[in-house]
Design a protein around this motif. Structure first.
Motif, PDB file in Angstrom:
ATOM      1  N   MET A   1       0.835  -1.170   0.000  1.00 36.86           N
ATOM      2  CA  MET A   1       0.000   0.000   0.000  1.00 36.86           C
ATOM      3  C   MET A   1       0.883   1.238   0.000  1.00 36.86           C
ATOM      4  O   MET A   1       1.812   1.349   0.784  1.00 36.86           O
ATOM      5  CB  MET A   1      -0.902  -0.013   1.238  1.00 36.86           C
ATOM      6  N   LYS A   2       0.595   2.156  -0.901  1.00 36.90           N
ATOM      7  CA  LYS A   2       1.359   3.394  -0.986  1.00 36.90           C
ATOM      8  C   LYS A   2       0.617   4.507  -0.271  1.00 36.90           C
ATOM      9  O   LYS A   2      -0.610   4.540  -0.249  1.00 36.90           O
ATOM     10  CB  LYS A   2       1.538   3.814  -2.437  1.00 36.90           C
ATOM     11  N   THR A   3       1.365   5.385   0.305  1.00 37.74           N
ATOM     12  CA  THR A   3       0.781   6.583   0.905  1.00 37.74           C
ATOM     13  C   THR A   3       1.482   7.801   0.325  1.00 37.74           C
ATOM     14  O   THR A   3       2.639   7.714  -0.107  1.00 37.74           O
ATOM     15  CB  THR A   3       0.939   6.589   2.436  1.00 37.74           C
ATOM     16  N   PHE A   4       0.788   8.889   0.329  1.00 34.37           N
ATOM     17  CA  PHE A   4       1.344  10.133  -0.182  1.00 34.37           C
ATOM     18  C   PHE A   4       1.141  11.219   0.860  1.00 34.37           C
ATOM     19  O   PHE A   4       0.074  11.322   1.448  1.00 34.37           O
ATOM     20  CB  PHE A   4       0.636  10.548  -1.486  1.00 34.37           C
ATOM     21  N   LYS A   5       2.163  11.996   1.068  1.00 35.21           N
ATOM     22  CA  LYS A   5       2.049  13.154   1.943  1.00 35.21           C
ATOM     23  C   LYS A   5       1.762  14.365   1.069  1.00 35.21           C
ATOM     24  O   LYS A   5       2.389  14.552   0.033  1.00 35.21           O
ATOM     25  CB  LYS A   5       3.340  13.391   2.715  1.00 35.21           C
ATOM     26  N   THR A   6       0.821  15.148   1.513  1.00 32.40           N
ATOM     27  CA  THR A   6       0.464  16.355   0.778  1.00 32.40           C
ATOM     28  C   THR A   6       0.495  17.520   1.740  1.00 32.40           C
ATOM     29  O   THR A   6      -0.075  17.447   2.826  1.00 32.40           O
ATOM     30  CB  THR A   6      -0.950  16.235   0.176  1.00 32.40           C
ATOM     31  N   LYS A   7       1.156  18.552   1.334  1.00 34.02           N
ATOM     32  CA  LYS A   7       1.189  19.761   2.158  1.00 34.02           C
ATOM     33  C   LYS A   7       0.414  20.843   1.422  1.00 34.02           C
ATOM     34  O   LYS A   7       0.616  21.054   0.231  1.00 34.02           O
ATOM     35  CB  LYS A   7       2.622  20.210   2.397  1.00 34.02           C
ATOM     36  N   ILE A   8      -0.479  21.479   2.146  1.00 33.60           N
ATOM     37  CA  ILE A   8      -1.243  22.555   1.537  1.00 33.60           C
ATOM     38  C   ILE A   8      -0.876  23.865   2.212  1.00 33.60           C
ATOM     39  O   ILE A   8      -0.534  23.900   3.400  1.00 33.60           O
ATOM     40  CB  ILE A   8      -2.768  22.302   1.628  1.00 33.60           C
ATOM     41  N   TYR A   9      -0.926  24.902   1.444  1.00 33.30           N
ATOM     42  CA  TYR A   9      -0.616  26.233   1.949  1.00 33.30           C
ATOM     43  C   TYR A   9      -1.907  27.041   1.917  1.00 33.30           C
ATOM     44  O   TYR A   9      -2.442  27.328   0.856  1.00 33.30           O
ATOM     45  CB  TYR A   9       0.469  26.894   1.099  1.00 33.30           C
TER      46      TYR A   9
END
Length: 81
Positions: A1-9
């Motif tokens: 299983m892959k996970t992705f980190k997302t940063k929002i501004y």
């Protein structure tokens, strides 16, 4: 299983809205836990989600205590509750 980190501004308006929304959710969660514990002590049964939702919306409309007055004062979409 892959996970992705997302940063929002977020700009200041979006940041303020998110803080209000998460604050409302936290107060609702804490109220629901306390209400469930109280119901279990009195009736020996845990309220279902429908009953919790109905009671929460009734108390928000009536602004019956300080927590619910606080929620009503903050202008957050009712879909978040």
């Amino acid at each position: 299983m892959k996970t992705f980190k997302t940063k929002i501004y977020l700009n200041n308006d979006a940041k303020e809205y998110c803080q209000r929304a998460f604050g409302v959710r936290r107060r609702i969660w804490n109220w629901a836990v306390a209400y469930s514990i109280e119901c279990r002590k009195l009736n020996h049964e845990r309220p279902n989600n429908y009953r919790l939702d109905k009671e929460c919306r009734k108390r928000i409309a009536a602004q019956s205590d300080a927590n619910f007055r606080w929620i009503a004062e903050h202008q957050v979409s009712s879909r978040l509750i």
